[in-house]
Scaffold this active site. Sequence first.
Site, short mmCIF file in Angstrom:
data_model
loop_
_atom_site.label_atom_id
_atom_site.label_comp_id
_atom_site.label_asym_id
_atom_site.label_seq_id
_atom_site.Cartn_x
_atom_site.Cartn_y
_atom_site.Cartn_z
N LYS A 193 50.86 57.73 13.25
CA LYS A 193 50.78 56.31 12.94
C LYS A 193 51.38 55.44 14.05
O LYS A 193 50.73 55.16 15.05
CB LYS A 193 51.40 56.03 11.57
CG LYS A 193 50.68 56.77 10.43
CD LYS A 193 51.16 56.37 9.08
CE LYS A 193 50.50 57.18 7.96
NZ LYS A 193 49.06 56.92 7.81
N TYR A 249 52.51 64.37 0.73
CA TYR A 249 51.22 64.58 1.38
C TYR A 249 51.43 64.82 2.87
O TYR A 249 52.13 64.05 3.54
CB TYR A 249 50.31 63.38 1.18
CG TYR A 249 48.98 63.48 1.88
CD1 TYR A 249 48.02 64.39 1.44
CD2 TYR A 249 48.68 62.69 2.98
CE1 TYR A 249 46.78 64.49 2.09
CE2 TYR A 249 47.46 62.79 3.63
CZ TYR A 249 46.52 63.69 3.19
OH TYR A 249 45.31 63.80 3.82
N ASP A 284 58.45 65.75 8.01
CA ASP A 284 57.19 65.05 8.26
C ASP A 284 57.47 63.55 8.34
O ASP A 284 57.60 62.86 7.34
CB ASP A 284 56.20 65.35 7.14
CG ASP A 284 54.83 64.72 7.40
OD1 ASP A 284 54.71 63.92 8.36
OD2 ASP A 284 53.89 65.02 6.65
#
Length: 426
Positions: free
Chosen positions: A267, A144, A239
């Site tokens: 994050k 994702y 990623d």
Amino acid sequence: MSRFRSHEIFHRALELMPGGVNSPARAFGGVGGEPLVIERAEGAYLYDVDGNRYIDYIGSWGPMILGHGNDKVRAAIHAAVDQGTSFGAPTERENHLAELIIDIVPSVEKVRLVNSGTEATMSAIRLARGYTGRDKIIKFAGNYHGHVDSLLVAAGSAAATLGVPNSPGVTAGTTADTIVLPYNDVETLTAAFEQHGDQLACVIFEPIVGNMGTVVPTPDFLAAIRDLCTKHGAVMLMDEVMTGFRVALGGAQELFGVTPDLTTMGKIVGGGLPIAAYGGRADILNHVLPAGKVFQAGTLSGNPLATAAGIATLSILQETNPYPQLDKLSERLMTGLGQAATDAGVAHSVARVGSMATLFFGEGPVVDWDTAAKSDTKRYADFFWGLIDRGVYFPCSQFEALFLSVTHTEADIDATIAAAREALGA
């Protein structure tokens, strides 16, 4: 355990927001029932509006590696607030955070700050296309990368196929240049490069998958991505929104000794506030406007509050090196959970890298989306609610990783294992 206020607030939210939430991950769709409404957090604990306390293994889906409400991070945010919340102009803190990222992440020579992981991956893919002059990209099933149109795709019937949209509102044309492959499959990846190599702008991938549960790459798979991208002139786009500063200070690329061309981060880089980044080789980043012609902009990019929180968080991680302790606690937790499942006679497998991990309910090993999808999601849902009733907050889906923070204690871990044994009937 009363959850009346959570029920009341959530049902009001249903009238105000689609599904009562502002992100579908919060809707408890993977476990059923209604989400808890959280009032506050401190250290390793969440407190809901009904006064219940939970040992938290979500950490806001990863950012809270220092625990909730770290004193130094809060002080940095408060100091920034006193100076103003947004200027729409350069600040010195942007330089400071960029310098920290470049110093910490092995492959990053220049960086651009943005507002979310989705924005980072969207921008990095556009940059890869602008840099190479090519259209097609490769992604992997079960990885994702945010709600970017071109990445909301599912694989077709063949092992290697152009993607088809799996969300209404995403056009076939948007995804026509996205090739979806199975994770950890070197043979299929090699074949895709043989067929499309001169058309491929980049390969985007999670170096440790966290969105089909924790799935670890094989060394051969990582090496193949690097070698094939180099051979065919494609950009290797790692990623690290989830793994960056989490599995090691320099992320998965430091842990595995792999050097990507571009990296996305999020994050932890913002210490819990909305900020993300993409960075990498200077010759590629210099194609971004205004240095180059690849357009990307953002009114709140690099805003003072988020950069302050990010600087404080990364500085603490640099100074304290909490990773050995996090690894020790995570190993203790997952060993205990695995033993509880074994004693209960429950088919399971454990996947863990540092302080991110998953207990899969099904025969292992889990190496890709097809093997992850065989997990017993009903049993996981029962396990989840069994833990909630015992004051432990796990991911509300079998296919999400759990995270530890430096504020978790051995007593928290042991209490979690005891709760898991009761929930499983071990």
